[in-house]
Design a protein around this motif. Structure first.
Motif, PDB file in Angstrom:
ATOM      1  N   ASN A  76       1.032  -1.124  -0.220  1.00 15.07           N
ATOM      2  CA  ASN A  76      -0.019   0.079   0.103  1.00 15.07           C
ATOM      3  C   ASN A  76       1.288   0.909  -0.401  1.00 15.07           C
ATOM      4  O   ASN A  76       1.681   1.862   0.758  1.00 15.07           O
ATOM      5  N   THR A  77       1.682   1.660  -0.943  1.00 16.13           N
ATOM      6  CA  THR A  77       1.912   2.523  -1.922  1.00 16.13           C
ATOM      7  C   THR A  77       1.119   4.709  -1.086  1.00 16.13           C
ATOM      8  O   THR A  77       1.942   5.347  -1.444  1.00 16.13           O
ATOM      9  N   ARG A  78       0.298   4.268  -0.453  1.00 12.74           N
ATOM     10  CA  ARG A  78      -0.507   5.173  -1.015  1.00 12.74           C
ATOM     11  C   ARG A  78      -0.487   6.511   0.626  1.00 12.74           C
ATOM     12  O   ARG A  78      -0.536   7.974   0.725  1.00 12.74           O
ATOM     13  N   THR A  79       0.305   5.415   1.797  1.00 21.17           N
ATOM     14  CA  THR A  79       1.451   6.151   3.114  1.00 21.17           C
ATOM     15  C   THR A  79       2.722   6.651   2.876  1.00 21.17           C
ATOM     16  O   THR A  79       2.999   5.786   2.310  1.00 21.17           O
ATOM     17  N   PRO A  80       3.246   7.606   3.425  1.00 19.22           N
ATOM     18  CA  PRO A  80       4.866   7.642   3.834  1.00 19.22           C
ATOM     19  C   PRO A  80       5.834   6.554   4.124  1.00 19.22           C
ATOM     20  O   PRO A  80       6.136   6.452   3.160  1.00 19.22           O
ATOM     21  N   LEU A  81       4.871   5.874   4.823  1.00 21.20           N
ATOM     22  CA  LEU A  81       5.577   4.531   4.988  1.00 21.20           C
ATOM     23  C   LEU A  81       5.597   3.107   4.673  1.00 21.20           C
ATOM     24  O   LEU A  81       6.342   2.943   3.799  1.00 21.20           O
ATOM     25  N   GLY A  82       4.192   3.598   3.199  1.00 23.04           N
ATOM     26  CA  GLY A  82       4.140   2.029   2.431  1.00 23.04           C
ATOM     27  C   GLY A  82       5.413   2.436   1.081  1.00 23.04           C
ATOM     28  O   GLY A  82       5.725   2.168   0.757  1.00 23.04           O
ATOM     29  N   LYS A  83       5.226   4.234   1.017  1.00 25.98           N
ATOM     30  CA  LYS A  83       6.053   4.486  -0.064  1.00 25.98           C
ATOM     31  C   LYS A  83       7.320   4.629  -0.191  1.00 25.98           C
ATOM     32  O   LYS A  83       8.409   3.751  -0.609  1.00 25.98           O
ATOM     33  N   LEU A  84       7.864   4.383   1.922  1.00 25.29           N
ATOM     34  CA  LEU A  84       9.564   3.876   1.832  1.00 25.29           C
ATOM     35  C   LEU A  84      10.008   2.357   1.562  1.00 25.29           C
ATOM     36  O   LEU A  84      10.840   2.448   0.993  1.00 25.29           O
ATOM     37  N   ARG A  85       8.717   2.029   1.744  1.00 28.44           N
ATOM     38  CA  ARG A  85       8.421   0.047   1.920  1.00 28.44           C
ATOM     39  C   ARG A  85       8.685   0.241  -0.061  1.00 28.44           C
ATOM     40  O   ARG A  85       9.841  -0.644   0.116  1.00 28.44           O
ATOM     41  N   GLN A  86       8.255   1.011  -0.177  1.00 29.93           N
ATOM     42  CA  GLN A  86       8.420   0.439  -2.201  1.00 29.93           C
ATOM     43  C   GLN A  86       9.377   0.784  -2.388  1.00 29.93           C
ATOM     44  O   GLN A  86      10.441  -0.257  -3.011  1.00 29.93           O
ATOM     45  N   ILE A  87      10.285   1.763  -2.338  1.00 31.38           N
ATOM     46  CA  ILE A  87      11.275   1.946  -2.239  1.00 31.38           C
ATOM     47  C   ILE A  87      12.823   1.443  -1.688  1.00 31.38           C
ATOM     48  O   ILE A  87      13.713   0.958  -2.682  1.00 31.38           O
ATOM     49  N   ALA A  88      12.430   0.961  -0.464  1.00 31.09           N
ATOM     50  CA  ALA A  88      13.329  -0.120  -0.079  1.00 31.09           C
ATOM     51  C   ALA A  88      13.456  -1.443  -0.808  1.00 31.09           C
ATOM     52  O   ALA A  88      14.323  -1.832  -1.295  1.00 31.09           O
ATOM     53  N   ARG A  89      12.153  -1.920  -1.448  1.00 32.64           N
ATOM     54  CA  ARG A  89      11.847  -3.086  -2.206  1.00 32.64           C
ATOM     55  C   ARG A  89      11.885  -2.741  -3.591  1.00 32.64           C
ATOM     56  O   ARG A  89      12.873  -3.637  -4.034  1.00 32.64           O
ATOM     57  N   ALA A  90      12.334  -1.771  -4.086  1.00 31.93           N
ATOM     58  CA  ALA A  90      12.524  -1.288  -5.286  1.00 31.93           C
ATOM     59  C   ALA A  90      14.071  -1.589  -5.517  1.00 31.93           C
ATOM     60  O   ALA A  90      14.782  -1.649  -6.939  1.00 31.93           O
ATOM     61  N   MET A  91      14.871  -0.520  -4.782  1.00 31.04           N
ATOM     62  CA  MET A  91      16.589  -0.803  -4.192  1.00 31.04           C
ATOM     63  C   MET A  91      17.010  -2.464  -3.907  1.00 31.04           C
ATOM     64  O   MET A  91      17.905  -2.995  -5.097  1.00 31.04           O
ATOM     65  N   GLN A  92      15.886  -2.949  -3.085  1.00 25.15           N
ATOM     66  CA  GLN A  92      16.384  -4.908  -3.738  1.00 25.15           C
ATOM     67  C   GLN A  92      15.997  -5.118  -5.012  1.00 25.15           C
ATOM     68  O   GLN A  92      16.778  -6.032  -5.057  1.00 25.15           O
ATOM     69  N   LEU A  93      15.276  -4.913  -5.834  1.00 24.89           N
ATOM     70  CA  LEU A  93      14.761  -5.221  -6.964  1.00 24.89           C
ATOM     71  C   LEU A  93      16.103  -5.306  -7.913  1.00 24.89           C
ATOM     72  O   LEU A  93      16.701  -5.571  -8.811  1.00 24.89           O
ATOM     73  N   GLU A  94      16.536  -3.572  -7.866  1.00 24.95           N
ATOM     74  CA  GLU A  94      17.638  -3.310  -8.950  1.00 24.95           C
ATOM     75  C   GLU A  94      19.059  -3.875  -8.070  1.00 24.95           C
ATOM     76  O   GLU A  94      20.222  -4.220  -9.088  1.00 24.95           O
ATOM     77  N   LEU A  95      19.438  -4.592  -6.673  1.00 25.36           N
ATOM     78  CA  LEU A  95      20.019  -5.016  -6.221  1.00 25.36           C
ATOM     79  C   LEU A  95      20.556  -6.441  -6.631  1.00 25.36           C
ATOM     80  O   LEU A  95      21.595  -6.619  -6.944  1.00 25.36           O
ATOM     81  N   PHE A  96      19.202  -7.212  -7.036  1.00 25.36           N
ATOM     82  CA  PHE A  96      19.702  -9.158  -7.728  1.00 25.36           C
ATOM     83  C   PHE A  96      18.813  -9.216  -8.933  1.00 25.36           C
ATOM     84  O   PHE A  96      19.131  -9.733  -9.419  1.00 25.36           O
ATOM     85  N   HIS A  97      18.914  -8.447  -9.777  1.00 24.85           N
ATOM     86  CA  HIS A  97      18.080  -8.314 -11.084  1.00 24.85           C
ATOM     87  C   HIS A  97      18.231  -7.269 -11.872  1.00 24.85           C
ATOM     88  O   HIS A  97      18.337  -5.793 -12.054  1.00 24.85           O
ATOM     89  N   SER A  98      18.993  -7.412 -13.409  1.00 29.17           N
ATOM     90  CA  SER A  98      19.503  -6.749 -14.136  1.00 29.17           C
ATOM     91  C   SER A  98      18.243  -5.497 -14.790  1.00 29.17           C
ATOM     92  O   SER A  98      16.476  -5.927 -14.279  1.00 29.17           O
ATOM     93  N   LYS A  99      18.344  -4.573 -15.277  1.00 26.25           N
ATOM     94  CA  LYS A  99      17.515  -3.693 -15.363  1.00 26.25           C
ATOM     95  C   LYS A  99      16.592  -4.883 -16.805  1.00 26.25           C
ATOM     96  O   LYS A  99      15.312  -4.374 -16.532  1.00 26.25           O
ATOM     97  N   ARG A 100      17.089  -5.040 -17.690  1.00 27.00           N
ATOM     98  CA  ARG A 100      16.470  -5.739 -18.728  1.00 27.00           C
ATOM     99  C   ARG A 100      15.075  -6.370 -17.976  1.00 27.00           C
ATOM    100  O   ARG A 100      13.791  -6.922 -17.973  1.00 27.00           O
TER     101      ARG A 100
END
Length: 163
Positions: free
Chosen positions: A135-159
């Motif tokens: 749920n990214t409609r709250t600031p805390l949810g947005k922070l979780r989304q940011i952390a998970r996005a960085m995790q995705l970028e760390l483990f997977h290529s842009k492709r």
């Protein structure tokens, strides 16, 4: 004698920084190179039935009641990919999963100017929201989304993320 001592301290300090940088690089490379399941296996997929000429006959719903087929990026028109990137995330190829400018713009319009809600999410952040059901409609949810996005970028290529 004093100059030799200062030079030695300087060399030791730079050696420590170099070792720390090499260790960080090794950890980041290890995260990317360590085997992990492909992103396409994270979500349920629809079943497609084709005729002998390759025409689609039937497409079933996935177990989450969505139509979802994985298509390799090489099979998608480059113009379509460019159009999606231009509309959704024009800086996709250059950020690490999060675009600080987009987030600040979204927060400014949503919270300061009280305009229509703007998320500022990158494609990677949108995928993170989908995969983890955030749920990214709250600031805390947005922070979780940011952390998970960085995790995705760390483990997977842009492709992989774009596919």
């Amino acid at each position: 004698m004093k100059l030799l001592h200062i030079t030695h301290r300087w060399i030791v300090r730079w050696q420590n920084w170099l070792m720390a940088a090499l260790l960080l690089f090794a950890i980041l490379a290890g995260c990317r190179l360590w085997p992990h399941p492909p992103l396409r296996s994270w979500l349920p997929s629809s079943t497609a039935v084709y005729d002998s000429k390759g025409h689609l006959l039937r497409l079933t719903l996935a177990s989450d009641q969505q139509y979802r087929l994985w298509v390799p990026l090489k099979d998608i028109s480059p113009q379509l990919v460019d159009g999606v990137l231009l509309h959704e995330d024009r800086w996709y190829r250059w950020h690490a999963g999060v675009n600080p400018y987009g987030l600040l713009r979204g927060a400014w319009i949503t919270y300061i100017r009280h305009g229509s809600p703007q998320g500022g999410s990158t494609i990677t952040m949108q995928l993170a929201r989908l995969l983890w059901g955030l749920n990214t409609r709250t600031p805390l949810g947005k922070l979780r989304q940011i952390a998970r996005a960085m995790q995705l970028e760390l483990f997977h290529s842009k492709r992989e993320i774009l596919e």
